[in-house]
Scaffold this motif. Structure first.
Motif, PDB file in Angstrom:
ATOM      1  N   LEU B  27       0.816  -1.220   0.000  1.00 47.79           N
ATOM      2  CA  LEU B  27       0.000   0.000   0.000  1.00 47.79           C
ATOM      3  C   LEU B  27       0.846   1.264   0.000  1.00 47.79           C
ATOM      4  O   LEU B  27       0.297   2.367  -0.032  1.00 47.79           O
ATOM      5  CB  LEU B  27      -0.918  -0.002   1.238  1.00 47.79           C
ATOM      6  CG  LEU B  27      -1.924  -1.145   1.277  1.00 47.79           C
ATOM      7  CD1 LEU B  27      -2.568  -1.237   2.658  1.00 47.79           C
ATOM      8  CD2 LEU B  27      -2.984  -0.948   0.220  1.00 47.79           C
ATOM      9  N   GLY B  28       2.153   1.092   0.069  1.00 50.13           N
ATOM     10  CA  GLY B  28       3.013   2.276   0.124  1.00 50.13           C
ATOM     11  C   GLY B  28       2.992   2.973   1.479  1.00 50.13           C
ATOM     12  O   GLY B  28       3.435   4.115   1.600  1.00 50.13           O
ATOM     13  N   HIS B  29       2.492   2.285   2.501  1.00 46.45           N
ATOM     14  CA  HIS B  29       2.423   2.873   3.843  1.00 46.45           C
ATOM     15  C   HIS B  29       3.809   2.980   4.461  1.00 46.45           C
ATOM     16  O   HIS B  29       4.740   2.257   4.085  1.00 46.45           O
ATOM     17  CB  HIS B  29       1.531   2.016   4.745  1.00 46.45           C
ATOM     18  CG  HIS B  29       0.086   2.125   4.397  1.00 46.45           C
ATOM     19  ND1 HIS B  29      -0.853   1.223   4.868  1.00 46.45           N
ATOM     20  CD2 HIS B  29      -0.595   3.014   3.634  1.00 46.45           C
ATOM     21  CE1 HIS B  29      -2.048   1.574   4.413  1.00 46.45           C
ATOM     22  NE2 HIS B  29      -1.916   2.649   3.651  1.00 46.45           N
ATOM     23  N   ASP B  30       3.920   3.903   5.423  1.00 47.65           N
ATOM     24  CA  ASP B  30       5.221   4.096   6.054  1.00 47.65           C
ATOM     25  C   ASP B  30       5.272   3.593   7.491  1.00 47.65           C
ATOM     26  O   ASP B  30       6.321   3.685   8.131  1.00 47.65           O
ATOM     27  CB  ASP B  30       5.603   5.581   6.020  1.00 47.65           C
ATOM     28  CG  ASP B  30       4.584   6.461   6.746  1.00 47.65           C
ATOM     29  OD1 ASP B  30       4.788   7.687   6.769  1.00 47.65           O
ATOM     30  OD2 ASP B  30       3.588   5.924   7.265  1.00 47.65           O
ATOM     31  N   THR B  31       4.168   3.110   7.985  1.00 47.18           N
ATOM     32  CA  THR B  31       4.123   2.626   9.364  1.00 47.18           C
ATOM     33  C   THR B  31       3.501   1.233   9.388  1.00 47.18           C
ATOM     34  O   THR B  31       2.490   0.990   8.720  1.00 47.18           O
ATOM     35  CB  THR B  31       3.303   3.576  10.257  1.00 47.18           C
ATOM     36  OG1 THR B  31       3.824   4.893  10.141  1.00 47.18           O
ATOM     37  CG2 THR B  31       3.367   3.146  11.711  1.00 47.18           C
ATOM     38  N   MET B  32       4.131   0.337  10.134  1.00 45.13           N
ATOM     39  CA  MET B  32       3.618  -1.030  10.245  1.00 45.13           C
ATOM     40  C   MET B  32       3.523  -1.413  11.711  1.00 45.13           C
ATOM     41  O   MET B  32       4.188  -0.826  12.577  1.00 45.13           O
ATOM     42  CB  MET B  32       4.510  -1.996   9.465  1.00 45.13           C
ATOM     43  CG  MET B  32       4.508  -1.699   7.969  1.00 45.13           C
ATOM     44  SD  MET B  32       5.473  -2.856   6.982  1.00 45.13           S
ATOM     45  CE  MET B  32       4.420  -4.309   7.018  1.00 45.13           C
ATOM     46  N   ASP B  70      12.873  -3.350   4.946  1.00 50.49           N
ATOM     47  CA  ASP B  70      12.524  -2.164   4.160  1.00 50.49           C
ATOM     48  C   ASP B  70      11.127  -1.700   4.564  1.00 50.49           C
ATOM     49  O   ASP B  70      10.468  -2.343   5.376  1.00 50.49           O
ATOM     50  CB  ASP B  70      12.587  -2.450   2.651  1.00 50.49           C
ATOM     51  CG  ASP B  70      11.737  -3.646   2.248  1.00 50.49           C
ATOM     52  OD1 ASP B  70      12.284  -4.623   1.706  1.00 50.49           O
ATOM     53  OD2 ASP B  70      10.511  -3.603   2.503  1.00 50.49           O
ATOM     54  N   LYS B  71      10.661  -0.601   3.964  1.00 49.97           N
ATOM     55  CA  LYS B  71       9.391  -0.001   4.387  1.00 49.97           C
ATOM     56  C   LYS B  71       8.201  -0.912   4.176  1.00 49.97           C
ATOM     57  O   LYS B  71       7.190  -0.780   4.829  1.00 49.97           O
ATOM     58  CB  LYS B  71       9.162   1.296   3.600  1.00 49.97           C
ATOM     59  CG  LYS B  71       9.801   2.509   4.198  1.00 49.97           C
ATOM     60  CD  LYS B  71       9.578   3.721   3.341  1.00 49.97           C
ATOM     61  CE  LYS B  71       8.115   4.051   3.165  1.00 49.97           C
ATOM     62  NZ  LYS B  71       7.911   5.339   2.480  1.00 49.97           N
ATOM     63  N   ALA B  72       8.322  -1.846   3.238  1.00 47.20           N
ATOM     64  CA  ALA B  72       7.175  -2.696   2.899  1.00 47.20           C
ATOM     65  C   ALA B  72       7.093  -3.955   3.743  1.00 47.20           C
ATOM     66  O   ALA B  72       6.126  -4.707   3.629  1.00 47.20           O
ATOM     67  CB  ALA B  72       7.229  -3.065   1.419  1.00 47.20           C
ATOM     68  N   HIS B  73       8.078  -4.207   4.574  1.00 44.82           N
ATOM     69  CA  HIS B  73       8.122  -5.448   5.338  1.00 44.82           C
ATOM     70  C   HIS B  73       8.378  -5.188   6.823  1.00 44.82           C
ATOM     71  O   HIS B  73       9.192  -4.330   7.173  1.00 44.82           O
ATOM     72  CB  HIS B  73       9.244  -6.364   4.813  1.00 44.82           C
ATOM     73  CG  HIS B  73       9.047  -6.810   3.404  1.00 44.82           C
ATOM     74  ND1 HIS B  73       9.420  -6.037   2.320  1.00 44.82           N
ATOM     75  CD2 HIS B  73       8.495  -7.945   2.895  1.00 44.82           C
ATOM     76  CE1 HIS B  73       9.121  -6.688   1.206  1.00 44.82           C
ATOM     77  NE2 HIS B  73       8.561  -7.838   1.525  1.00 44.82           N
TER      78      HIS B  73
END
Lengths: 113, 113
Positions: B27-32, B70-73
Motif C-alpha cells: 500500500l506504500g504505507h510508512d508505518t507497520m 525495508d518499508k514494505a516489510h
C-alpha cells in the motif's frame, strides 16, 4: 484496565432491521475512532471511522455516532443483511500517538433471515 | 494483489523453538504494526514501527523482536517460544501514526505445543 469496552458479546438482529452496536471508552485523550468487521480466520477489515470533531459519519448503510461527553459511540447498520454477520470491533487512537489502536473485545453480530 | 499479507497462515511448533512470521504491505504505507489476539479475543498492540522509530508495548517480552528490512516489510521474530505465545498475530499498516486508518493482514495462527 479496558479503555475501550463493548459490553455486548453478541447481538442478534433480523434481516432488514437496524443493527446498533455500542462502544464506550474511558480515555479522554482518544480522538479518532474506528469500526472494524472481522470474519472467522480473516483479519479485521476497516469499516468506518470518525474524528472527535464530528458527531456523525455516514457511509452507505453504515453510520457511526459519537457522543464525546458520554464517551460513547455506536455503529448503525441499516438495513441489516446476512453478509453483515461477523464480529465488529470498536477501536480508538490518540492524535499523534504511536501506540497503535486500542480495541474493544468485539460484538458478534448475527443477522437472522 | 493483497494489500497486507502474512506468512505463514498457520504455525505449529514446539516450546523453546525460535520462529519468524513475515509481513508485507503493498500500500506504500510508512508505518507497520504487530498485534496479538489472545484466547480472550483481545487485540493488543505489540509494536509500531516506521522509518524513524520503533515503539514497543512495554508488556511485550524481549523474546519478541520486529525486524524491518525495508518499508514494505515488518517481520516478527520470536525466540524461545512458550505455551502462552499461542495466539493469532496480525500485521497492519498505515500512512503515518495516530489518527489514521490501519489495514490488517489475514493473521498468523501460532500454536505452541
Amino acid at each position: 484496565d479496558q479503555q475501550v469496552k463493548q459490553n455486548s458479546p453478541s447481538l442478534s438482529v433480523q434481516e432488514g432491521r437496524i443493527s446498533i452496536l455500542n462502544c464506550d471508552y474511558t480515555n479522554s485523550m482518544f480522538d479518532y475512532f474506528l469500526w472494524y468487521k472481522k470474519y472467522p480466520a480473516e483479519g479485521p477489515t476497516f469499516l468506518i471511522s470518525i474524528s472527535s470533531i464530528k458527531d456523525k459519519n455516514e457511509d452507505g448503510r453504515f453510520t457511526v455516532f459519537l457522543n464525546k461527553s458520554a464517551k460513547h459511540l455506536s455503529l448503525h447498520i441499516v438495513p441489516s443483511q446476512p453478509g453483515d454477520s461477523a464480529v465488529y470491533f470498536c477501536a480508538a487512537s490518540v492524535a499523534g500517538g504511536a501506540d497503535g489502536l486500542t480495541f474493544g473485545k468485539g460484538t458478534h453480530l448475527i443477522i437472522q433471515p | 494483489d493483497t494489500a497486507v499479507s502474512q506468512t505463514p497462515k498457520y504455525l505449529v511448533t514446539q516450546m523453546g523453538n525460535d520462529k519468524s512470521i513475515k509481513c508485507e504491505q503493498n500500500l506504500g504505507h510508512d508505518t507497520m504494526y504487530w498485534y496479538k489476539q489472545d484466547s480472550k479475543k483481545f487485540l493488543k498492540i505489540m509494536f509500531s514501527y516506521n522509518n524513524k522509530e520503533l515503539i514497543i508495548n512495554e508488556t511485550v517480552p524481549n523474546r519478541f523482536s520486529p525486524k524491518s528490512p525495508d518499508k514494505a516489510h515488518l517481520n516478527l521474530h520470536i525466540n524461545s517460544l512458550e505455551l502462552g505465545d499461542s495466539a493469532v498475530y496480525f500485521c497492519a499498516s498505515s500512512f503515518g501514526q495516530g489518527t489514521v486508518t490501519q489495514y490488517f493482514g489475514p493473521g498468523t495462527r501460532l500454536l505452541v505445543l
